[in-house]
Scaffold this motif. Structure first.
Motif, mmCIF file in Angstrom:
data_model
loop_
_atom_site.group_PDB
_atom_site.id
_atom_site.type_symbol
_atom_site.label_atom_id
_atom_site.label_comp_id
_atom_site.label_asym_id
_atom_site.label_seq_id
_atom_site.Cartn_x
_atom_site.Cartn_y
_atom_site.Cartn_z
ATOM 1 N N LEU A 81 61.582 54.492 71.562
ATOM 2 C CA LEU A 81 60.496 55.131 70.845
ATOM 3 C C LEU A 81 60.079 54.174 69.738
ATOM 4 C CD1 LEU A 81 58.741 57.665 70.412
ATOM 5 C CD2 LEU A 81 60.501 58.453 68.819
ATOM 6 N N LEU A 82 58.865 53.669 69.817
ATOM 7 C CA LEU A 82 58.382 52.655 68.894
ATOM 8 C C LEU A 82 57.630 53.258 67.711
ATOM 9 C CD1 LEU A 82 57.040 50.221 71.621
ATOM 10 C CD2 LEU A 82 59.245 50.101 70.434
ATOM 11 N N CYS A 105 58.772 61.932 76.486
ATOM 12 C CA CYS A 105 58.993 60.489 76.639
ATOM 13 C C CYS A 105 60.365 60.219 77.242
ATOM 14 C CB CYS A 105 58.866 59.778 75.285
ATOM 15 S SG CYS A 105 57.180 59.700 74.647
ATOM 16 N N GLU A 106 61.367 60.949 76.769
ATOM 17 C CA GLU A 106 62.718 60.774 77.315
ATOM 18 C C GLU A 106 62.739 61.117 78.803
ATOM 19 O OE1 GLU A 106 67.307 61.732 76.152
ATOM 20 O OE2 GLU A 106 65.815 63.252 75.636
ATOM 21 N N GLY A 116 67.940 56.416 79.231
ATOM 22 C CA GLY A 116 67.594 57.384 78.189
ATOM 23 C C GLY A 116 66.585 56.780 77.237
ATOM 24 N N LEU A 117 66.403 57.452 76.112
ATOM 25 C CA LEU A 117 65.446 57.031 75.097
ATOM 26 C C LEU A 117 66.182 56.806 73.784
ATOM 27 C CD1 LEU A 117 62.395 56.662 74.335
ATOM 28 C CD2 LEU A 117 62.425 59.083 73.669
ATOM 29 N N ARG A 118 65.870 55.712 73.108
ATOM 30 C CA ARG A 118 66.430 55.404 71.797
ATOM 31 C C ARG A 118 65.295 55.280 70.794
ATOM 32 N NH1 ARG A 118 71.259 51.039 73.034
ATOM 33 N NH2 ARG A 118 72.653 52.576 73.944
#
Length: 151
Positions: A81-82, A105-106, A116-118
């Motif tokens: 995630l930016l 988003c994830e 996954g999403l970080r």
């Protein structure tokens, strides 16, 4: 992995989630410009991201117009995630809108086959937001030659 769907359930009445496309770059850029440190310098830069690394994993909350944006990228293993931004008009529902965008988003990252999403934290407000969502904090280091804004 299957491609992420471009539609998602409605949130808070007439506001729904949908995948950002390059055609949304101008409008999404306006939402992002309200952030203290916008990630992209121009809508053209955002459009290029949405056509490449961010394709299929960047999402928008939209009513009559885009009112929230979650911009993501990927290193091939994890999604990142930016930036997440909501318009001032959406601020009353900001936490819920951000949570739904992040969750979508994830999901899109997992549909792409990522683990996954970080998200990098930009400060106490972000920490509180992610802790409230049950996320775990990890320390991230940046090279001294990294040209991205330091948080």
């Amino acid at each position: 992995a299957s491609a992420p769907s471009s539609a998602a359930p409605a949130i808070q009445g007439a506001v729904e989630l949908r995948c950002l496309t390059a055609a949304d770059a101008e409008e999404a850029s306006q939402v992002c410009s309200g952030a203290s440190e916008p990630l992209f310098d121009s809508s053209a830069d955002l459009q290029a991201h949405l056509e490449a690394a961010g394709k299929g994993i960047c999402w928008a909350a939209r009513g009559e117009q885009i009112c929230g944006v979650a911009l993501c990228g990927s290193d091939g293993v994890f999604g990142h995630l930016l930036q997440i931004s909501v318009t001032p008009e959406e601020e009353v529902l900001a936490k819920d809108t951000k949570k739904r965008l992040i969750d979508r988003c994830e999901q899109a990252c997992k549909e792409r086959g990522l683990r996954g999403l970080r998200a990098a934290s930009a400060g106490k407000e972000d920490e509180a937001l992610f802790q409230g969502f049950g996320w775990t904090s990890h320390l991230v280091w940046s090279s001294p030659t990294d040209d991205r804004p330091h948080k």
